[in-house]
Design a protein around this motif. Structure first.
Motif, PDB file in Angstrom:
ATOM      1  N   SER A 138      34.533  38.493  31.624  1.00 23.60           N
ATOM      2  CA  SER A 138      35.287  39.095  32.997  1.00 23.60           C
ATOM      3  C   SER A 138      34.211  38.863  34.011  1.00 23.60           C
ATOM      4  CB  SER A 138      35.494  40.517  32.638  1.00 23.60           C
ATOM      5  OG  SER A 138      36.610  40.816  31.747  1.00 23.60           O
ATOM      6  N   LEU A 139      32.961  39.270  34.006  1.00 27.43           N
ATOM      7  CA  LEU A 139      31.913  39.058  35.093  1.00 27.43           C
ATOM      8  C   LEU A 139      31.995  37.849  35.335  1.00 27.43           C
ATOM      9  CD1 LEU A 139      29.261  41.483  33.247  1.00 27.43           C
ATOM     10  CD2 LEU A 139      29.944  41.626  35.552  1.00 27.43           C
ATOM     11  N   SER A 140      32.011  36.610  34.486  1.00 26.93           N
ATOM     12  CA  SER A 140      32.073  35.322  34.840  1.00 26.93           C
ATOM     13  C   SER A 140      33.183  34.984  35.573  1.00 26.93           C
ATOM     14  CB  SER A 140      31.748  34.410  33.739  1.00 26.93           C
ATOM     15  OG  SER A 140      31.950  32.972  33.858  1.00 26.93           O
ATOM     16  N   PHE A 141      34.439  35.433  35.071  1.00 31.46           N
ATOM     17  CA  PHE A 141      35.615  35.021  35.807  1.00 31.46           C
ATOM     18  C   PHE A 141      35.643  35.529  37.329  1.00 31.46           C
ATOM     19  CE2 PHE A 141      40.037  35.116  37.166  1.00 31.46           C
ATOM     20  CZ  PHE A 141      40.573  34.200  36.578  1.00 31.46           C
ATOM     21  N   LEU A 142      35.366  36.759  37.463  1.00 28.00           N
ATOM     22  CA  LEU A 142      35.250  37.413  38.744  1.00 28.00           C
ATOM     23  C   LEU A 142      34.104  36.890  39.597  1.00 28.00           C
ATOM     24  CD1 LEU A 142      35.724  41.235  37.558  1.00 28.00           C
ATOM     25  CD2 LEU A 142      37.496  39.692  38.734  1.00 28.00           C
ATOM     26  N   ASP A 143      33.027  36.452  39.143  1.00 28.21           N
ATOM     27  CA  ASP A 143      31.979  35.673  39.852  1.00 28.21           C
ATOM     28  C   ASP A 143      32.219  34.359  40.337  1.00 28.21           C
ATOM     29  OD1 ASP A 143      29.452  35.343  40.940  1.00 28.21           O
ATOM     30  OD2 ASP A 143      28.503  34.846  38.955  1.00 28.21           O
ATOM     31  N   VAL A 144      32.994  33.406  39.639  1.00 34.20           N
ATOM     32  CA  VAL A 144      33.084  32.134  39.994  1.00 34.20           C
ATOM     33  C   VAL A 144      34.704  31.512  39.897  1.00 34.20           C
ATOM     34  CG1 VAL A 144      30.875  31.479  38.791  1.00 34.20           C
ATOM     35  CG2 VAL A 144      32.894  31.296  37.580  1.00 34.20           C
ATOM     36  N   ASN A 145      35.462  32.436  39.485  1.00 37.86           N
ATOM     37  CA  ASN A 145      36.819  31.827  39.611  1.00 37.86           C
ATOM     38  C   ASN A 145      37.936  32.675  40.427  1.00 37.86           C
ATOM     39  OD1 ASN A 145      36.500  29.996  37.779  1.00 37.86           O
ATOM     40  ND2 ASN A 145      37.593  30.886  35.989  1.00 37.86           N
ATOM     41  N   ALA A 146      37.504  33.271  41.534  1.00 38.71           N
ATOM     42  CA  ALA A 146      38.514  33.936  42.573  1.00 38.71           C
ATOM     43  C   ALA A 146      39.010  32.946  43.302  1.00 38.71           C
ATOM     44  CB  ALA A 146      37.608  34.643  43.448  1.00 38.71           C
ATOM     45  N   ALA A 147      38.206  31.638  43.536  1.00 39.55           N
ATOM     46  CA  ALA A 147      38.976  30.458  44.131  1.00 39.55           C
ATOM     47  C   ALA A 147      39.913  30.010  43.318  1.00 39.55           C
ATOM     48  CB  ALA A 147      37.821  29.593  44.608  1.00 39.55           C
ATOM     49  N   LEU A 148      39.717  29.867  42.044  1.00 37.81           N
ATOM     50  CA  LEU A 148      40.904  29.417  41.293  1.00 37.81           C
ATOM     51  C   LEU A 148      42.272  30.124  41.308  1.00 37.81           C
ATOM     52  CD1 LEU A 148      41.641  27.399  38.848  1.00 37.81           C
ATOM     53  CD2 LEU A 148      40.920  29.295  37.168  1.00 37.81           C
ATOM     54  N   ARG A 180      30.910  47.165  33.831  1.00 38.39           N
ATOM     55  CA  ARG A 180      31.699  47.489  34.941  1.00 38.39           C
ATOM     56  C   ARG A 180      31.084  47.576  36.032  1.00 38.39           C
ATOM     57  NH1 ARG A 180      36.727  49.132  33.182  1.00 38.39           N
ATOM     58  NH2 ARG A 180      37.204  50.525  35.134  1.00 38.39           N
ATOM     59  N   GLU A 181      30.075  48.517  36.057  1.00 38.52           N
ATOM     60  CA  GLU A 181      29.180  48.586  37.503  1.00 38.52           C
ATOM     61  C   GLU A 181      28.936  47.261  38.148  1.00 38.52           C
ATOM     62  OE1 GLU A 181      25.648  51.176  36.480  1.00 38.52           O
ATOM     63  OE2 GLU A 181      27.073  52.743  35.954  1.00 38.52           O
ATOM     64  N   MET A 182      28.380  46.398  37.288  1.00 38.28           N
ATOM     65  CA  MET A 182      27.997  44.921  37.429  1.00 38.28           C
ATOM     66  C   MET A 182      29.283  44.233  38.245  1.00 38.28           C
ATOM     67  SD  MET A 182      25.502  43.373  34.642  1.00 38.28           S
ATOM     68  CE  MET A 182      23.790  43.866  34.544  1.00 38.28           C
ATOM     69  N   ALA A 183      30.318  44.445  37.807  1.00 40.70           N
ATOM     70  CA  ALA A 183      31.658  43.800  38.037  1.00 40.70           C
ATOM     71  C   ALA A 183      32.312  44.389  39.234  1.00 40.70           C
ATOM     72  CB  ALA A 183      32.702  43.963  36.974  1.00 40.70           C
ATOM     73  N   ARG A 184      32.057  45.606  39.689  1.00 42.02           N
ATOM     74  CA  ARG A 184      32.891  46.192  40.784  1.00 42.02           C
ATOM     75  C   ARG A 184      32.680  45.513  42.207  1.00 42.02           C
ATOM     76  NH1 ARG A 184      37.380  49.155  41.292  1.00 42.02           N
ATOM     77  NH2 ARG A 184      37.207  49.948  43.297  1.00 42.02           N
ATOM     78  N   PRO A 185      31.464  45.178  42.502  1.00 42.72           N
ATOM     79  CA  PRO A 185      31.505  44.441  43.575  1.00 42.72           C
ATOM     80  C   PRO A 185      31.703  42.959  43.430  1.00 42.72           C
ATOM     81  CG  PRO A 185      29.101  44.487  42.749  1.00 42.72           C
ATOM     82  CD  PRO A 185      30.016  45.388  41.951  1.00 42.72           C
ATOM     83  N   LEU A 186      31.722  42.118  42.286  1.00 43.85           N
ATOM     84  CA  LEU A 186      32.387  41.154  42.267  1.00 43.85           C
ATOM     85  C   LEU A 186      33.897  41.035  42.263  1.00 43.85           C
ATOM     86  CD1 LEU A 186      30.251  39.716  39.218  1.00 43.85           C
ATOM     87  CD2 LEU A 186      29.903  39.312  41.588  1.00 43.85           C
TER      88      LEU A 186
END
Length: 205
Positions: A138-148, A180-186
């Motif tokens: 999930s962290l990876s997806f939110l980090d790099v796949n928003a453009a996808l 979850r804390e790491m993911a929130r801003p992503l």
């Protein structure tokens, strides 16, 4: 190269793993979403610097079934991102393909048997290792796949609401509080990107 694993400085790796890693990174490179796979490793190591070596391989390869003909795709038009049947089939096929590949590389069966459940659980968790995999995915997806996701929306593959729901699901499913804390801003940045792209005027054909 073990460059992806530099988040765990000073860690010693088994010689068989050190030999396997560059072969594995080369194997996943042609996959269209290989950046997501590499980023999953980076996030896994951030969450757990001492993650077992089979879990590192699982993170690097967990979506590889999509690289091979005969797989299925999520129902983007209906936004069925959390479809249990589809996600279970996807994870099982990936674990089958990766485990066969690992055996072809001569990896010992106990190693392979640790990789299999980690890949099978990367969508829904269900164990400490599975929850780690799910969080890193999930962290990876939110980090790099928003453009996808934005391309799915602007290309008409799914609606804006469904695209935003995909991001929400990837965030909401994380069970590990630190993750979850790491993911929130992503997540917030991904929502802004997808919504912003969807609002851009499209050139007439």
């Amino acid at each position: 190269s073990l460059a992806l694993l530099h988040g765990a400085p000073g860690r010693e790796y088994d010689p068989a793993f050190r030999a396997l890693w560059p072969t594995a990174t080369a194997w996943v490179e042609p996959y269209y979403d290989s950046e997501h796979l590499r980023a999953t490793v980076l996030w896994l190591v951030r969450l757990e610097p001492e993650a077992p070596e089979p879990l590192l391989i699982a993170a690097l390869t967990h979506d590889m079934e999509r690289h091979f003909p005969g797989g299925t795709q999520p129902n983007k038009a209906e936004g069925l991102w959390d479809d249990v049947e589809y996600n279970t089939r996807h994870a099982q096929r990936s674990s089958d393909i990766v485990s066969a590949w690992l055996r072809d590389q001569g990896m010992p069966e106990p190693f392979v048997q640790e990789v299999i459940p980690a890949i099978q659980q990367h969508e829904f968790g269900d164990s400490p290792a599975g929850d780690l995999m799910q969080a890193a995915d999930s962290l990876s997806f939110l980090d790099v796949n928003a453009a996808l996701v934005a391309r799915w929306v602007t290309g008409g593959e799914t609606s804006l609401n469904h695209g935003l729901r995909k991001l929400e699901w990837m965030y909401d499913r994380i069970r590990i509080e630190q993750a979850r804390e790491m993911a929130r801003p992503l997540y917030q940045d991904a929502v802004s990107l997808v919504a912003g792209e969807a609002e851009q005027p499209r050139a007439s054909p």
